[in-house]
Design a protein around this motif. Structure first.
Motif, short mmCIF file in Angstrom:
data_model
loop_
_atom_site.label_atom_id
_atom_site.label_comp_id
_atom_site.label_asym_id
_atom_site.label_seq_id
_atom_site.Cartn_x
_atom_site.Cartn_y
_atom_site.Cartn_z
N UNK A 32 0.81 -1.19 0.00
CA UNK A 32 0.00 0.00 0.00
C UNK A 32 0.85 1.26 0.00
N UNK A 33 2.11 1.15 -0.20
CA UNK A 33 2.97 2.33 -0.19
C UNK A 33 2.63 3.24 -1.36
N UNK A 34 2.75 4.54 -1.15
CA UNK A 34 2.56 5.55 -2.19
C UNK A 34 1.15 5.61 -2.77
N UNK A 35 0.14 5.33 -1.98
CA UNK A 35 -1.26 5.48 -2.42
C UNK A 35 -1.85 6.64 -1.65
N UNK A 36 -2.37 7.62 -2.38
CA UNK A 36 -2.99 8.77 -1.73
C UNK A 36 -4.22 8.34 -0.95
N UNK A 37 -4.41 8.96 0.19
CA UNK A 37 -5.56 8.64 1.04
C UNK A 37 -6.87 8.77 0.28
N UNK A 38 -7.00 9.75 -0.59
CA UNK A 38 -8.24 9.96 -1.33
C UNK A 38 -8.52 8.85 -2.34
N UNK A 39 -7.52 8.03 -2.66
CA UNK A 39 -7.70 6.95 -3.62
C UNK A 39 -7.98 5.59 -2.97
N UNK A 40 -8.07 5.56 -1.66
CA UNK A 40 -8.31 4.30 -0.97
C UNK A 40 -9.72 3.79 -1.25
N UNK A 41 -9.86 2.49 -1.31
CA UNK A 41 -11.16 1.85 -1.48
C UNK A 41 -11.32 0.81 -0.38
N UNK A 42 -12.55 0.26 -0.25
CA UNK A 42 -12.75 -0.82 0.71
C UNK A 42 -11.75 -1.91 0.42
N UNK A 43 -11.18 -2.59 1.30
CA UNK A 43 -11.35 -2.60 2.75
C UNK A 43 -10.38 -1.67 3.47
#
Length: 153
Positions: A1-12
């Motif tokens: 999950x490194x380098x993923x913007x918080x706004x791009x997170x999806x479930x779970x």
């Protein structure tokens, strides 16, 4: 999950708001506009009553299925009234007054709004009622509507 913007997170990978672990039942998180917020109780009911003739003295019992506090009573006219002002008294089930609304005859028109924010005798219990009494001070036959807001406890 490194380098993923918080706004791009999806479930779970999404999470509950801060403090959800210690929040009590029936609270909602309300933001304060400054990057934070608080858990608050925003449960409320709005009861709306239609009076068909402002010139008749009337008593209307509004059933209240929840315990809480009456925080606001608002009325609106459907037309201009004549003959005199009308007083609407708001009471709890023990006949204690929460206050009054005065519907002013002078300059009245459709859409006139009056507001009462009760600060005493405004606690109501489960499966009880709120009493709205009018004095019939006007001589014109005009409809008006009253809304009662109860904040649940």
């Amino acid at each position: 999950m490194a380098n993923i913007n918080h706004s791009n997170l999806t479930d779970p990978y999404l999470h509950e708001p801060k403090g959800v672990g210690s929040a009590v039942d029936d609270k909602v998180y309300v933001s304060n506009g400054s990057g934070s917020g608080a858990w608050e109780d925003h449960r409320r009911s709005v009861f709306t009553v239609h009076f068909t003739d402002i010139s008749s003295a009337q008593s209307i019992y509004v059933p209240n299925p929840f315990a809480g506090s009456v925080s606001r009573v608002t009325s609106v006219l459907a037309g201009a009234i004549s003959g005199g002002d009308v007083t609407v008294t708001v009471k709890d089930s023990s006949a204690a007054s929460m206050g009054t609304l005065t519907i002013t005859q002078t300059g009245s028109a459709a859409g006139d709004v009056d507001v009462l924010n009760p600060s005493s005798n405004n606690t109501v219990t489960d499966n009880d009622y709120i009493l709205l009494e009018t004095d019939g001070g006007a001589t014109s036959h005009v409809d008006f509507v009253v809304s009662v807001v109860v904040e649940h406890t």
